[in-house]
Motif scaffolding. Structure first.
Motif, PDB file in Angstrom:
ATOM      1  N   VAL A   1       0.856  -1.182   0.000  1.00  0.00           N
ATOM      2  CA  VAL A   1       0.000   0.000   0.000  1.00  0.00           C
ATOM      3  C   VAL A   1       0.890   1.229   0.000  1.00  0.00           C
ATOM      4  N   SER A   2       0.518   2.190  -0.852  1.00  0.00           N
ATOM      5  CA  SER A   2       1.170   3.492  -0.810  1.00  0.00           C
ATOM      6  C   SER A   2       0.088   4.560  -0.764  1.00  0.00           C
ATOM      7  N   CYS A   3       0.439   5.673  -0.156  1.00  0.00           N
ATOM      8  CA  CYS A   3      -0.497   6.785  -0.032  1.00  0.00           C
ATOM      9  C   CYS A   3       0.337   8.057   0.040  1.00  0.00           C
ATOM     10  N   ASP A   4       0.022   9.004  -0.805  1.00  0.00           N
ATOM     11  CA  ASP A   4       0.774  10.271  -0.862  1.00  0.00           C
ATOM     12  C   ASP A   4       2.282  10.033  -1.002  1.00  0.00           C
ATOM     13  N   GLY A   5       2.665   9.046  -1.817  1.00  0.00           N
ATOM     14  CA  GLY A   5       4.069   8.785  -2.081  1.00  0.00           C
ATOM     15  C   GLY A   5       4.800   8.030  -0.986  1.00  0.00           C
ATOM     16  N   ARG A   6       4.109   7.615   0.047  1.00  0.00           N
ATOM     17  CA  ARG A   6       4.721   6.887   1.164  1.00  0.00           C
ATOM     18  C   ARG A   6       4.235   5.442   1.159  1.00  0.00           C
ATOM     19  N   ARG A   7       5.175   4.492   1.304  1.00  0.00           N
ATOM     20  CA  ARG A   7       4.831   3.070   1.356  1.00  0.00           C
ATOM     21  C   ARG A   7       4.545   2.653   2.783  1.00  0.00           C
ATOM     22  N   PHE A   8       3.554   1.781   2.941  1.00  0.00           N
ATOM     23  CA  PHE A   8       3.157   1.312   4.264  1.00  0.00           C
ATOM     24  C   PHE A   8       3.291  -0.196   4.353  1.00  0.00           C
ATOM     25  N   ASP A   9       3.721  -0.661   5.523  1.00  0.00           N
ATOM     26  CA  ASP A   9       3.779  -2.082   5.822  1.00  0.00           C
ATOM     27  C   ASP A   9       2.623  -2.422   6.750  1.00  0.00           C
TER      28      ASP A   9
ATOM     29  N   ALA B   1      -6.991   8.741   5.970  1.00  0.00           N
ATOM     30  CA  ALA B   1      -8.307   9.380   5.986  1.00  0.00           C
ATOM     31  C   ALA B   1      -8.412  10.498   4.941  1.00  0.00           C
ATOM     32  N   GLY B   2      -9.429  10.391   4.096  1.00  0.00           N
ATOM     33  CA  GLY B   2      -9.699  11.403   3.084  1.00  0.00           C
ATOM     34  C   GLY B   2      -8.760  11.385   1.893  1.00  0.00           C
ATOM     35  N   LYS B   3      -7.900  10.373   1.802  1.00  0.00           N
ATOM     36  CA  LYS B   3      -6.916  10.297   0.717  1.00  0.00           C
ATOM     37  C   LYS B   3      -7.178   9.073  -0.157  1.00  0.00           C
ATOM     38  N   VAL B   4      -6.384   8.957  -1.208  1.00  0.00           N
ATOM     39  CA  VAL B   4      -6.458   7.789  -2.083  1.00  0.00           C
ATOM     40  C   VAL B   4      -5.310   6.851  -1.738  1.00  0.00           C
ATOM     41  N   MET B   5      -5.669   5.654  -1.344  1.00  0.00           N
ATOM     42  CA  MET B   5      -4.704   4.606  -1.040  1.00  0.00           C
ATOM     43  C   MET B   5      -4.502   3.788  -2.319  1.00  0.00           C
ATOM     44  N   GLU B   6      -3.264   3.553  -2.694  1.00  0.00           N
ATOM     45  CA  GLU B   6      -2.974   2.696  -3.849  1.00  0.00           C
ATOM     46  C   GLU B   6      -2.504   1.345  -3.350  1.00  0.00           C
TER      47      GLU B   6
ATOM     48  N   ALA C   1      -5.081  -1.244  -7.497  1.00  0.00           N
ATOM     49  CA  ALA C   1      -6.418  -0.815  -7.077  1.00  0.00           C
ATOM     50  C   ALA C   1      -6.252   0.526  -6.364  1.00  0.00           C
ATOM     51  N   ARG C   2      -7.157   1.428  -6.643  1.00  0.00           N
ATOM     52  CA  ARG C   2      -7.148   2.741  -5.990  1.00  0.00           C
ATOM     53  C   ARG C   2      -8.368   2.806  -5.076  1.00  0.00           C
TER      54      ARG C   2
ATOM     55  N   ARG D   1     -15.084   5.012  -2.433  1.00  0.00           N
ATOM     56  CA  ARG D   1     -15.080   4.520  -3.811  1.00  0.00           C
ATOM     57  C   ARG D   1     -13.846   3.656  -3.996  1.00  0.00           C
ATOM     58  N   ILE D   2     -13.998   2.648  -4.858  1.00  0.00           N
ATOM     59  CA  ILE D   2     -12.880   1.738  -5.137  1.00  0.00           C
ATOM     60  C   ILE D   2     -12.752   1.553  -6.640  1.00  0.00           C
ATOM     61  N   GLU D   3     -11.524   1.661  -7.138  1.00  0.00           N
ATOM     62  CA  GLU D   3     -11.223   1.400  -8.542  1.00  0.00           C
ATOM     63  C   GLU D   3     -10.256   0.207  -8.570  1.00  0.00           C
TER      64      GLU D   3
END
Length: 192
Positions: A72-80, A96-101, A122-123, A164-166
């Motif tokens: 998962v990444s969000c705002d250019g940051r990778r998460f474990d 919160a309020g952002k798009v998680m990739e 998936a977004r 929403r999910i893409e």
């Protein structure tokens, strides 16, 4: 029959539901070490390299081994995966309020040779989340989501996090199953 290089209940359930014969043999890979070695590589590439490494780590002579990974990444940051409930809450506040990739990758290997590797994106548009919602969510979902990158199970209460999910459902569950099936058909493992 293939070998699934994973302990993931979600990945096992996907293969079972799809009728793909497999046996599970967990891979032992230093995921964080490999991520560090890849540095600032794009999340898609990191996911592919982790999927390959997992498949290559399983000793199964003559058999096709399936490795898979999700990032998962969000705002250019990778998460474990979160290491504690407090960290899970921090992640959710950040999302919160952002798009998680969510980058989901898979690789098929036989006898040390990568036969196929690919990934899907998936977004996930995260709703605004209050601290009280996050606390109630974690009361219901922790520790089940401790092993989930993104701190959610889409098949459970995690669906409440999103507006929403893409992307396809299987990618969100943690493996691009439609792509894996196509690759297995091309390799003659599954009938067309």
């Amino acid at each position: 029959m293939i070998v699934l290089a994973s302990q993931s209940a979600s990945r096992r359930a996907m293969l079972e539901a799809a009728g793909i014969p497999f046996r599970a043999q967990p891979a032992h890979v230093d995921e964080r070490g490999l991520e560090l070695a890849l540095g600032e590589a794009p999340s898609q590439q990191v996911g592919l390299e982790l999927a390959k490494a997992k498949a290559l780590a399983v000793f199964a002579p003559g058999e096709i081994v399936l490795g898979s990974d999700s990032l998962v990444s969000c705002d250019g940051r990778r998460f474990d995966k979160p290491v504690s409930r407090d960290q899970a809450a921090e992640h959710l506040r950040f999302f919160a309020g952002k798009v998680m990739e969510l980058h989901s990758a898979a690789a098929l290997v036989r006898d040390g040779e990568v036969l196929w590797a690919d990934g899907a994106l998936a977004r996930l548009h995260v709703a605004p989340l209050s601290d009280s919602f996050i606390a109630a969510y974690l009361d219901a979902e922790w520790p089940a989501v401790a092993g989930c990158v993104g701190v959610f199970r889409i098949e459970a209460r995690g669906v409440q996090l999103f507006e929403r999910i893409e992307g396809d459902y299987f990618t969100i569950l943690g493996m691009p199953l439609l792509m894996v099936q196509a690759a297995l058909r091309n390799l003659g493992v599954m009938q067309q």
